[in-house]
Design a protein around this motif. Structure first.
Motif, PDB file in Angstrom:
ATOM      1  N   LEU A  86      26.740  39.511 -29.231  1.00 24.53           N
ATOM      2  CA  LEU A  86      27.366  39.052 -27.982  1.00 24.53           C
ATOM      3  C   LEU A  86      28.095  37.722 -28.205  1.00 24.53           C
ATOM      4  O   LEU A  86      29.230  37.532 -27.749  1.00 24.53           O
ATOM      5  CB  LEU A  86      26.300  38.899 -26.882  1.00 24.53           C
ATOM      6  CG  LEU A  86      26.813  38.334 -25.554  1.00 24.53           C
ATOM      7  CD1 LEU A  86      27.880  39.241 -24.947  1.00 24.53           C
ATOM      8  CD2 LEU A  86      25.664  38.141 -24.553  1.00 24.53           C
ATOM      9  N   ALA A  87      27.447  36.815 -28.939  1.00 27.86           N
ATOM     10  CA  ALA A  87      28.089  35.519 -29.209  1.00 27.86           C
ATOM     11  C   ALA A  87      29.405  35.741 -29.956  1.00 27.86           C
ATOM     12  O   ALA A  87      30.424  35.106 -29.662  1.00 27.86           O
ATOM     13  CB  ALA A  87      27.145  34.636 -30.024  1.00 27.86           C
ATOM     14  N   GLN A  88      29.390  36.695 -30.897  1.00 25.95           N
ATOM     15  CA  GLN A  88      30.616  36.943 -31.670  1.00 25.95           C
ATOM     16  C   GLN A  88      31.706  37.579 -30.814  1.00 25.95           C
ATOM     17  O   GLN A  88      32.888  37.338 -31.017  1.00 25.95           O
ATOM     18  CB  GLN A  88      30.304  37.853 -32.849  1.00 25.95           C
ATOM     19  CG  GLN A  88      29.386  37.201 -33.867  1.00 25.95           C
ATOM     20  CD  GLN A  88      28.957  38.196 -34.912  1.00 25.95           C
ATOM     21  OE1 GLN A  88      29.769  38.701 -35.665  1.00 25.95           O
ATOM     22  NE2 GLN A  88      27.675  38.504 -34.946  1.00 25.95           N
ATOM     23  N   GLU A  89      31.264  38.390 -29.846  1.00 26.80           N
ATOM     24  CA  GLU A  89      32.246  39.016 -28.953  1.00 26.80           C
ATOM     25  C   GLU A  89      32.910  37.963 -28.072  1.00 26.80           C
ATOM     26  O   GLU A  89      34.114  37.971 -27.862  1.00 26.80           O
ATOM     27  CB  GLU A  89      31.516  40.005 -28.052  1.00 26.80           C
ATOM     28  CG  GLU A  89      32.177  41.358 -27.945  1.00 26.80           C
ATOM     29  CD  GLU A  89      31.169  42.358 -27.418  1.00 26.80           C
ATOM     30  OE1 GLU A  89      31.017  42.416 -26.196  1.00 26.80           O
ATOM     31  OE2 GLU A  89      30.522  43.047 -28.240  1.00 26.80           O
ATOM     32  N   LYS A 131      27.374  46.773 -34.190  1.00 24.61           N
ATOM     33  CA  LYS A 131      27.476  45.415 -33.646  1.00 24.61           C
ATOM     34  C   LYS A 131      26.614  44.501 -34.493  1.00 24.61           C
ATOM     35  O   LYS A 131      25.451  44.258 -34.183  1.00 24.61           O
ATOM     36  CB  LYS A 131      26.996  45.397 -32.194  1.00 24.61           C
ATOM     37  CG  LYS A 131      27.951  46.093 -31.254  1.00 24.61           C
ATOM     38  CD  LYS A 131      27.602  45.803 -29.823  1.00 24.61           C
ATOM     39  CE  LYS A 131      28.710  46.309 -28.912  1.00 24.61           C
ATOM     40  NZ  LYS A 131      28.461  46.025 -27.523  1.00 24.61           N
ATOM     41  N   GLU A 132      27.196  44.016 -35.567  1.00 25.50           N
ATOM     42  CA  GLU A 132      26.423  43.218 -36.526  1.00 25.50           C
ATOM     43  C   GLU A 132      26.067  41.834 -35.992  1.00 25.50           C
ATOM     44  O   GLU A 132      26.878  41.196 -35.321  1.00 25.50           O
ATOM     45  CB  GLU A 132      27.272  42.975 -37.766  1.00 25.50           C
ATOM     46  CG  GLU A 132      27.253  44.092 -38.761  1.00 25.50           C
ATOM     47  CD  GLU A 132      28.243  43.809 -39.879  1.00 25.50           C
ATOM     48  OE1 GLU A 132      28.187  44.535 -40.861  1.00 25.50           O
ATOM     49  OE2 GLU A 132      29.064  42.879 -39.757  1.00 25.50           O
ATOM     50  N   ALA A 133      24.861  41.384 -36.343  1.00 29.87           N
ATOM     51  CA  ALA A 133      24.531  39.967 -36.135  1.00 29.87           C
ATOM     52  C   ALA A 133      24.813  39.263 -37.463  1.00 29.87           C
ATOM     53  O   ALA A 133      24.916  39.917 -38.502  1.00 29.87           O
ATOM     54  CB  ALA A 133      23.067  39.832 -35.772  1.00 29.87           C
ATOM     55  N   ILE A 134      24.959  37.947 -37.434  1.00 27.76           N
ATOM     56  CA  ILE A 134      25.099  37.220 -38.700  1.00 27.76           C
ATOM     57  C   ILE A 134      24.103  36.053 -38.732  1.00 27.76           C
ATOM     58  O   ILE A 134      23.664  35.582 -37.688  1.00 27.76           O
ATOM     59  CB  ILE A 134      26.537  36.690 -38.939  1.00 27.76           C
ATOM     60  CG1 ILE A 134      27.003  35.819 -37.774  1.00 27.76           C
ATOM     61  CG2 ILE A 134      27.515  37.806 -39.197  1.00 27.76           C
ATOM     62  CD1 ILE A 134      28.318  35.111 -38.055  1.00 27.76           C
ATOM     63  N   CYS A 135      23.767  35.632 -39.942  1.00 34.17           N
ATOM     64  CA  CYS A 135      22.860  34.485 -40.106  1.00 34.17           C
ATOM     65  C   CYS A 135      23.568  33.396 -40.890  1.00 34.17           C
ATOM     66  O   CYS A 135      24.183  33.680 -41.916  1.00 34.17           O
ATOM     67  CB  CYS A 135      21.639  34.873 -40.914  1.00 34.17           C
ATOM     68  SG  CYS A 135      20.611  36.000 -40.063  1.00 34.17           S
ATOM     69  N   VAL A 136      23.454  32.175 -40.412  1.00 34.54           N
ATOM     70  CA  VAL A 136      24.120  31.051 -41.081  1.00 34.54           C
ATOM     71  C   VAL A 136      23.117  29.933 -41.333  1.00 34.54           C
ATOM     72  O   VAL A 136      22.053  29.889 -40.711  1.00 34.54           O
ATOM     73  CB  VAL A 136      25.250  30.474 -40.188  1.00 34.54           C
ATOM     74  CG1 VAL A 136      26.378  31.463 -40.020  1.00 34.54           C
ATOM     75  CG2 VAL A 136      24.719  30.024 -38.824  1.00 34.54           C
ATOM     76  N   SER A 137      23.503  29.052 -42.229  1.00 35.05           N
ATOM     77  CA  SER A 137      22.730  27.816 -42.393  1.00 35.05           C
ATOM     78  C   SER A 137      23.281  26.836 -41.365  1.00 35.05           C
ATOM     79  O   SER A 137      24.502  26.691 -41.226  1.00 35.05           O
ATOM     80  CB  SER A 137      22.928  27.284 -43.811  1.00 35.05           C
ATOM     81  OG  SER A 137      23.096  25.884 -43.782  1.00 35.05           O
ATOM     82  N   ARG A 138      22.408  26.165 -40.645  1.00 33.84           N
ATOM     83  CA  ARG A 138      22.879  25.234 -39.615  1.00 33.84           C
ATOM     84  C   ARG A 138      23.515  23.997 -40.230  1.00 33.84           C
ATOM     85  O   ARG A 138      24.281  23.299 -39.568  1.00 33.84           O
ATOM     86  CB  ARG A 138      21.726  24.870 -38.674  1.00 33.84           C
ATOM     87  CG  ARG A 138      21.323  25.983 -37.736  1.00 33.84           C
ATOM     88  CD  ARG A 138      22.413  26.303 -36.725  1.00 33.84           C
ATOM     89  NE  ARG A 138      22.716  25.162 -35.898  1.00 33.84           N
ATOM     90  CZ  ARG A 138      22.075  24.852 -34.777  1.00 33.84           C
ATOM     91  NH1 ARG A 138      21.125  25.635 -34.341  1.00 33.84           N
ATOM     92  NH2 ARG A 138      22.409  23.784 -34.082  1.00 33.84           N
ATOM     93  N   GLU A 165      17.422  32.508 -28.182  1.00 33.97           N
ATOM     94  CA  GLU A 165      18.823  32.331 -28.594  1.00 33.97           C
ATOM     95  C   GLU A 165      19.409  31.121 -27.868  1.00 33.97           C
ATOM     96  O   GLU A 165      19.302  31.014 -26.645  1.00 33.97           O
ATOM     97  CB  GLU A 165      19.634  33.592 -28.250  1.00 33.97           C
ATOM     98  CG  GLU A 165      21.100  33.450 -28.609  1.00 33.97           C
ATOM     99  CD  GLU A 165      21.905  34.744 -28.433  1.00 33.97           C
ATOM    100  OE1 GLU A 165      21.428  35.667 -27.749  1.00 33.97           O
ATOM    101  OE2 GLU A 165      23.020  34.802 -28.996  1.00 33.97           O
ATOM    102  N   GLY A 166      20.027  30.220 -28.646  1.00 32.44           N
ATOM    103  CA  GLY A 166      20.551  29.003 -28.026  1.00 32.44           C
ATOM    104  C   GLY A 166      21.978  28.694 -28.437  1.00 32.44           C
ATOM    105  O   GLY A 166      22.703  28.010 -27.720  1.00 32.44           O
ATOM    106  N   ILE A 167      22.402  29.225 -29.595  1.00 31.25           N
ATOM    107  CA  ILE A 167      23.753  28.902 -30.079  1.00 31.25           C
ATOM    108  C   ILE A 167      24.792  29.438 -29.092  1.00 31.25           C
ATOM    109  O   ILE A 167      25.758  28.759 -28.748  1.00 31.25           O
ATOM    110  CB  ILE A 167      23.961  29.471 -31.506  1.00 31.25           C
ATOM    111  CG1 ILE A 167      23.005  28.757 -32.480  1.00 31.25           C
ATOM    112  CG2 ILE A 167      25.403  29.310 -31.960  1.00 31.25           C
ATOM    113  CD1 ILE A 167      22.949  29.357 -33.876  1.00 31.25           C
ATOM    114  N   LEU A 168      24.556  30.652 -28.592  1.00 30.27           N
ATOM    115  CA  LEU A 168      25.476  31.253 -27.621  1.00 30.27           C
ATOM    116  C   LEU A 168      25.637  30.349 -26.390  1.00 30.27           C
ATOM    117  O   LEU A 168      26.751  30.077 -25.933  1.00 30.27           O
ATOM    118  CB  LEU A 168      24.931  32.627 -27.197  1.00 30.27           C
ATOM    119  CG  LEU A 168      25.564  33.274 -25.968  1.00 30.27           C
ATOM    120  CD1 LEU A 168      27.023  33.609 -26.228  1.00 30.27           C
ATOM    121  CD2 LEU A 168      24.812  34.550 -25.583  1.00 30.27           C
TER     122      LEU A 168
END
Ligand SMILES: Cc1cc2nc3c(=O)[nH]c(=O)nc-3n(C[C@H](O)[C@H](O)[C@H](O)COP(=O)(O)OP(=O)(O)OC[C@H]3O[C@@H](n4cnc5c(N)ncnc54)[C@H](O)[C@@H]3O)c2cc1C
Length: 341
Positions: free
Chosen positions: A49-52, A87-94, A275-278
């Protein structure tokens, strides 16, 4: 010295993205944040959803892992696989993600001062911002300084312990090829997560109640010993996350004529998933809109209309979702809805 037009305290996703949106529209804010570069204790999971909603997240020029399958493990130990291929999620280093956002803002003309804000006070229509290096004046202030926000404690009440969750965890090596998984806890309102990133894995335990971190550590260590005895712990951390349960807190103000609270400082993280980044990005964008219309107060209406009801209902549902029978059903529901999608 002329006062700054907009001072943003905190350059995490909320503050940096607010600065980016302002600068793109000709308002050049100053961000105060002493911390970068730093790795924030976080899963770093960015939802579909965040990516959308923020398409730039689909083309991040930083290392990230694409998640095609997620496992949910119910309190009884039943494992549900959720296919994310469509609908892929992704993981990142903060460390990298937050720096990337900060650079995005600076490239548009925002200024970043590597200073810790130690005091904020209002003098007439002007904000006085004292940092570990200097004192500044500003016409407007945005509090994007996280769950223990210094700005929040000045403009309204700080978040109470009951409206926070506590997390304990590790960055570890040796599980990079593991699938992402969430393990609901049979006896607590929370879950253990395993989130692989490029260089390490975030393995942690989060709980919607305030517990002493040593209680969480014990539970997480038992889980690791049983399931992954060979992993190498690189670092450990304890962190707080907003988890608003009280309607009273939900109703407390997040904006005034010359101030706005965004992201964790506003208490905006999803009460069930964490979830907080969104929400940080949405708040950053909406706060910038409110400031561009020279009406910071309108931020209140903007976020409440956009996702306020979702946060309120999830806060109410949370205590049910984590009850054993409900979390069994919740896992099944997520599995079924992923099949329907
Ligand atoms: C353990 C854990 C795991 C999580 N996992 C996920 C996940 O996988 N996916 C997800 O979407 N969300 C996750 N979250 C939530 C997410 O991390 C936050 O909601 C998000 O970072 C909020 O962004 P923010 O910019 O509001 O605050 P923050 O990211 O906390 O940024 C606040 C910034 O303010 C700065 N600051 C604080 N005080 C001052 C001061 N006095 N002066 C100057 N600067 C200051 C800090 O240095 C920091 O850079 C997780 C949270 C935790 C605790």
């Amino acid at each position: 010295m002329e006062p700054i037009d907009v001072a943003i305290v905190g350059g995490g996703p909320a503050g940096a993205y607010c600065a980016y949106n302002l600068a793109e529209n000709g308002i050049y804010p100053t961000i105060f944040d002493h911390s970068h570069p730093r790795e924030k204790p976080c899963g770093g999971l960015i939802s579909p959803l965040a990516q959308e909603l923020f398409p730039f997240l689909k083309k991040l020029p930083i290392e990230h892992v694409k998640i095609e399958i997620v496992y949910l493990v119910s309190p009884s130990g039943r494992k549900f696989s959720i296919n994310m291929k469509r609908k892929e999620a992704i993981c990142v280093s903060r460390l990298e993600f937050d720096l990337f956002l900060l650079k995005m803002a600076m490239d548009k003309g925002a200024e970043w001062r590597k200073e810790r804000v130690v005091e904020v006070k209002r003098e007439g229509k002007i904000w006085k911002i004292k940092t570990d290096k200097n004192v500044y004046s500003s016409k407007k202030i945005v509090g994007a300084d996280g769950v223990n926000s210094i700005v929040r404690s000045k403009v309204t009440k700080p978040l109470k312990a009951v409206d926070k969750g506590v997390c304990y965890g590790y960055f570890a090596e040796g599980l990079e090829d593991e699938a992402i998984s969430f393990h609901f806890l049979p006896r607590r309102n929370g879950y253990i997560w395993i989130i692989p990133r490029k260089k390490n894995v975030s393995i942690g335990i989060g709980c919607a109640e305030i517990l002493h971190p040593s209680q969480l550590k014990k539970e997480l260590d038992t889980f690791i010993r049983k399931n992954y005895p060979k992993i190498k712990i690189v670092s450990k951390w304890t962190a707080l996350i907003p988890n608003i349960k009280k309607v009273e807190t939900f109703c407390s103000p997040t904006a005034g004529p010359s101030w706005i609270l965004i992201g964790d400082a506003a208490g905006h993280a999803h009460p069930i998933s964490g979830e907080g980044i969104l929400y940080a990005l949405m708040d950053g964008e909406l706060a910038a809109q409110a400031i561009m219309h020279n009406n910071p107060l309108s931020f209140e209406r903007l976020w409440r209309c956009t996702y306020g009801l979702n946060l309120l209902l999830s806060g109410k549902l949370q205590k049910w979702v984590y009850r054993r029978t409900f979390s069994e059903l919740y896992c099944m529901y997520i599995k079924l809805s992923s099949l329907i999608r």
